[in-house]
Structures are given as C-alpha cells and as structure tokens.
Scaffold this active site. Structure first.
Site, short mmCIF file in Angstrom:
data_model
loop_
_atom_site.label_atom_id
_atom_site.label_comp_id
_atom_site.label_asym_id
_atom_site.label_seq_id
_atom_site.Cartn_x
_atom_site.Cartn_y
_atom_site.Cartn_z
N SER A 161 27.00 51.16 30.11
CA SER A 161 27.25 51.00 28.69
C SER A 161 27.94 52.31 28.47
O SER A 161 29.06 52.74 29.02
CB SER A 161 25.95 50.55 27.91
N ARG A 231 20.85 47.77 14.08
CA ARG A 231 20.01 47.41 15.35
C ARG A 231 19.97 46.13 15.87
O ARG A 231 20.11 45.41 16.93
CB ARG A 231 18.85 48.32 15.48
N ASP A 326 27.38 39.14 30.69
CA ASP A 326 27.59 40.01 29.72
C ASP A 326 28.96 39.74 28.99
O ASP A 326 29.94 39.84 29.64
CB ASP A 326 27.65 41.42 30.45
N HIS A 359 24.23 41.81 28.43
CA HIS A 359 24.55 43.22 28.77
C HIS A 359 23.31 44.01 29.13
O HIS A 359 23.40 45.00 29.88
CB HIS A 359 25.22 43.81 27.45
N ASP A 360 22.14 43.67 28.66
CA ASP A 360 21.08 44.49 29.14
C ASP A 360 20.43 44.26 30.29
O ASP A 360 19.41 44.82 30.55
CB ASP A 360 19.75 44.09 28.09
#
Length: 605
Positions: A161, A231, A326, A359-360
């Site tokens: 990232s 967040r 992602d 993405h994580d």
C-alpha cells in the site's frame, strides 16, 4: 462482545506502549520536498534478528498509512505486530536469517516526528503548523536512520500500500543501496477513485467541530468523530465485494453490539463503527491528514513512458504482487509498474494472487500460502540461500516432477533439443514457462538474461522460489510491454495448442524475439488417427497427447503440416524443424506428420 464478529486487519493493533522501540534524534535540519524544513527530527524504530558481520542481511519494512514500527512480536510476552503473519522466526521474512528494521514513518503518531510532536519554535505540538510532507521525505529519514545504523546496502526493501510507495521511491532515489524491492498491492500514483476517498476522509476530519483548526491537543475533545468516519470510509476500500458479502449478508439486519453513536441498524454499520472507534484510540487526526496527503501527492508518472524513465536507474531485482479482488490498488496498477520495469530490462517477477479479501489481503491469513512462498523464495534467492534452480543437479539434469512425459524420464525430451537450438549466453523469454524447468536449465548453463511468462499462479510461485524472473500473465492479452527484438530467443513450448489468439501470440513473439522456437504436439500422429478412425473415440496416446476429451487444456488440434502451411501463409521463415517420437524417445525423419507426436520449429520474420 464477540470479537470474532469484528475481526479485521486492525484486530491485532493497539495503543499499548512499544516496549522494544528505540529512537534516534537528528539535529541537522530535514529539508522537505515541498519546501521548508524540520529543524530537528526523531525517528522511532524496531529491529528483529541479528545483523551479520558484513551487514548484508538487512531488510527494511515500510508500513502503510495506519501502521507503525511494531511489525511483529519480539517474544511471547510482547503484543502482536501488524504483520506477525509474515515476519518472525521461520516466516516469510525470517528473523533467524535477516536483520529486519521497521521505522515509524515521518508524520506518524507513534514516536517519529509528526503533527503531535513538539514544535521547537513554540514548545507546543505542531498541529496544523506541521508542514506538508511527501513519500520522498519519509524515505530520506529512513536513509538517515540506516546511515546511523551503519548499513550501506539493504538486501531488500518491503512494503504494501503506502509502504509500497516508499519502496518505489527507494528504488528511484537510492537504487544503489538496494539488492531487491518487494512491492505489494500498490501503484505508481493513486487512481482518481482512490484519491476521491482520501479527499472525503480529510473533509470528515476538517469539518469536525472539535478539529479546531488542527490545534486540539490541549482541548477537552479531539476530532474523534471525523477521524472515525475517515477510518470507516477507508475500511470499506480495504475490503472486496466478496469479503463484504461474506461478513455481512447472512445477518444484514442483526447489528453487532458495539458502543457507538453512529448508525448501526445494519450489521455492516456496527462493524464499521467499531473499526472507527478502535482506530481513534491509537491514531491522531492530524497525522491522518498529513500521511494521506503524502500518499495522494506521490506520482511517478501518469504514462508508461514517464514511469519507465523514473525506474530506469539501478539494477534492483523486483518482486511485484497484487491481489485479484483489490479495487483500491488494482492489479492493473501493479501491471503498469511491471510493464515499465520490463521496458527498461529490469529483472522483475510479478504475481496477481487470487484472493477474495480485497486490498487487505496481505495483512490477513487467507492468502498466506501464496504470498508467503513468494516473499520467502525471493529473499532466499537474493541472499544466495538457495541453489540457482532448486531442482537442477550437478549434471544439469532437472528433476522436476511435473514432466508431461513418462515419469521414469526426469527431463522433457523437447527441452534437450530446445537447449541445443538456443545459442550459449542468448537472452531468452519463455512463454508459458510452467514451473521454470527450461529456464532453470538455461540458468544452470549460464544464461544471465532469462525470463518467463506464465498464467498458472502456482507455477509462478514455483519459478520465484527457484530464483527465476517470471510475469504472471495471459499470453492472449499480448506482449505489449516487451520491445521489438528485446530477446535473442523467444520460446513457446507445449503451449500453442492451448492459445486462444494464435495469430496475435505468434505475431507478438516474432516481434519480440530475433528468433523463435515453437514446440507443439502433432495431432496427425498415427496412433491418434487410428484411434479416431477405428474406435470412433477422441484420440489420446501415452506420450504428450495423454489428455482425455473432457480434461484437455488443448483447444487447437493441428498438425506439423498445418503449421508449415501457417508459416507459408503468414510469411514466416522456418529455419529448422525437428520431429520427435516421445514414446520411443527418438527423432523422426520418416514422414514426421504421421510418425512424430511432437514437433519443434525454429522460425523468424
């Protein structure tokens, strides 16, 4: 509260004191990329493992926006680190082998100088007076830390990232100080969509009534609502459509119990509210503004040409990884980096890991079996910890178990002949390279510039583990990243019959290679003719044509005569042809179209 219902990549992170963190103060000013300076700077970092005598085993890990120096546990009594999955004894980044350094980045809020640090000019926290910083400034501070530690050259820099942005800048600015770069789920610049999410997140913070122009440190309340919303918004981008469905579809109207003032009518709402509240406990709103802006300003070029120019210097070895689901840092953006490296003849491997985690994915255990061997294999080969090709013996005989020929014969017969047809020291691109058997033999023979293209993810991983450069790609999508005549020889072995766009692939390989070698099964082989004619069944034979009609990867059924005709029609020069009977393990000269089950052609245009 059932913590499993709220499990995420943030689950292991906390605001607990960093027991093993160390700090370094730099009195000399840090000149900033966007202008201005910081008169003195502190960097907090943690280390793992032992630096060897020649200081050649150092690995720098760059964290993402919400990370810190605590990448992994130091012992059982220590709190979990944000990447315990990958860092530690016996893990992908093995702290029994490597000396791992992870600094908290400039602008962070876990010890390194950032907006919550004391401004020496006012003796109060910087707050909104903290200057605009960039990825370049972060890397410069990391460079100073390494100088202080006496480390002149890194084995590798690793980051995902925004951490990947730092790795890219290391390779642009300090390529001479790296042997390898591992770039995970990142981009050369943010997409407009990713940028838009950051803009909204910053606005949520800036318009929180408790933000107070950034000077809230002595106030009764901090802009917690704005930071939590930022967040929550970010967390949505870290998950894929599949991951969201898996987490929330079954109990959509059954919110999880979480103390929050945010909406929680739906299970996804309570989940996001929990993530926002947990984040506020350990992060600073001004840091979020500073770091997200630094990420948004990062830009190595909007075109392939600009990116290639930026990455042109140095001889860094690259591993680039993306994740199929992602959408924040899409596989397409990773391929732009890879394509730019190919154009500049850099040694690069790329894998698009199949994942439904979004993405994580690199922070979660679900895809560990794919990215773990990629990272560990790449580092092992960088450090010389493995043989040139793991299954090549002293005689140069590859002992791969993936041979499509008889199991008692350890090496494919066509590879023996293909090796004879490739000039010593020639540069070679192997299309459909499988697990790297041919490339391993070429590597053993001393060829320095070799590369593979392969569609199967497991085969790509095997190649990387063997120290080979391979790009995970579908040949049918073309070879646009490769320049005209970039390789002396391009090989297409046992793959043409599985290609959808035959003319496109053939045109591309003839453009990229000065000479090309094609091998393929001959479907006019007499045993196949006989089976179809006498038994009326789909042909199969014990050698290269052993597939059944329902499990064959072959979509083209052509013969040696067909290929000769194709070459005449496309004005392709045939320099040599070799016909083989792989069952008898011998060359065929008598009526090859009838008596050979495999053919090899050397061609050019």
């Amino acid at each position: 509260m059932n913590d499993e219902l709220f499990e995420s990549s943030d689950s292991v992170r906390s605001a607990e004191p960093l027991k093993y963190a160390r700090s370094v103060d730099f009195d000399e000013p840090l000149e900033l990329d966007q202008g201005g300076e910081l008169s003195n700077v502190t960097v907090v970092y943690e280390t793992y493992g032992r630096l060897n005598d020649d200081k050649s085993n150092a690995v720098l890990i760059c964290h993402a926006l919400s990370g810190d120096s605590h990448v992994a546990r130091h012992d059982e009594a220590d709190s979990p680190g944000w990447w315990d999955l990958a860092v530690g004894p016996g893990k992908a980044i093995d702290t029994d082998k490597y000396f791992v350094i992870c600094p908290n980045i400039l602008g962070g809020c876990r010890g390194t100088t950032g907006p919550n640090s004391i401004n020496p000019d006012t003796n109060t926290p910087y707050g909104a007076d903290f200057p605009t910083i960039t990825i370049a400034d972060m890397v410069e501070l990391q460079r100073r830390l390494l100088d202080r530690l006496g480390i002149e050259k890194l084995l590798a820099v690793v980051g995902g990232s925004m951490g990947g942005h730092q790795v890219l800048h290391w390779a642009v600015r300090f390529a001479y100080r790296l042997r390898g770069a591992i770039v995970i789920a990142t981009s050369a610049r943010l997409s407009s969509q990713a940028l838009a999410f950051d803009v909204v997140a910053r606005n949520a913070i800036l318009h929180d009534p408790d933000f107070r122009g950034g000077q809230y440190y002595d106030a009764k309340a901090a802009p917690n609502a704005g930071l939590a919303i930022a967040r929550m918004l970010g967390h949505i981008t870290y998950l894929s459509h599949e991951a969201m469905a898996r987490k929330f579809e079954a109990d959509r109207l059954q919110p999880r119990e979480a103390p929050t003032e945010f909406e929680k009518k739906f299970s996804v709402g309570s989940y996001l509210a929990y993530q926002g509240a947990k984040f506020v406990e350990r992060f600073d709103a001004n840091s979020y503004l500073a770091l997200s802006m630094a990420m948004d300003l990062f830009d190595l070029g909007k075109t392939g040409r600009e990116l290639s120019k930026a990455l042109a210097d140095g001889r860094v070895r690259w591993l680039v990884m993306s994740f199929s689901s992602d959408w924040l840092f899409s596989p397409r953006e990773s391929r732009q980096i890879v394509d730019a490296l190919i154009k500049t003849d850099k040694p690069v491997s790329y894998c698009n890991v199949t994942s439904d985690c979004g993405h994580d994915a690199f922070l979660l255990p679900g895809d560990l079996e794919s990215y773990d061997p990629l990272i560990s294999g790449f580092l092992d080969n960088l450090s010389g910890g493995r043989a040139e090709a793991a299954t090549v013996d002293e005689a140069g005989q590859d002992r791969s178990h993936t041979s499509i020929f008889h199991p008692e014969h350890p090496q494919r017969l066509d590879y023996d002949r293909i090796l004879e047809l490739i000039a010593p020291s020639a540069s070679v691109l192997d299309l459909g390279c499988g697990d790297g058997e041919l490339l391993g033999l070429l590597q053993h023979r001393g060829h320095e510039r070799i590369m593979g293209v392969e569609l199967d993810e497991k085969a790509v991983i095997a190649c990387v583990q063997r120290g080979l450069d391979v790009v995970h790609a579908d040949l049918n999508d073309g070879l646009a990243a490769f320049a005209d005549k970039q390789f002396d020889t391009v090989v297409l072995s046992q793959t043409l019959q599985a290609v959808r766009d035959v003319e496109g692939v053939m045109d591309d390989m003839l453009r990229v290679g000065r000479q090309c070698i094609v091998s393929f099964p001959n479907f006019a082989y007499h045993k196949l003719r006989k089976m179809l004619y006498e038994q009326g069944k789909a042909p199969e034979a014990p050698g290269v044509l052993h597939y059944r009609w329902f499990d064959t990867p072959n979509i083209r059924f052509f013969s040696i005569a067909d290929f000769h005709g194709f070459c005449r029609h496309r004005k392709i020069t045939v320099h040599r042809s070799v016909a083989l009977d792989t069952e008898a393990r011998q060359e065929v000269t008598d009526d090859p179209n009838l008596n050979a089950d495999l053919a090899i052609f050397v061609i050019s245009r």
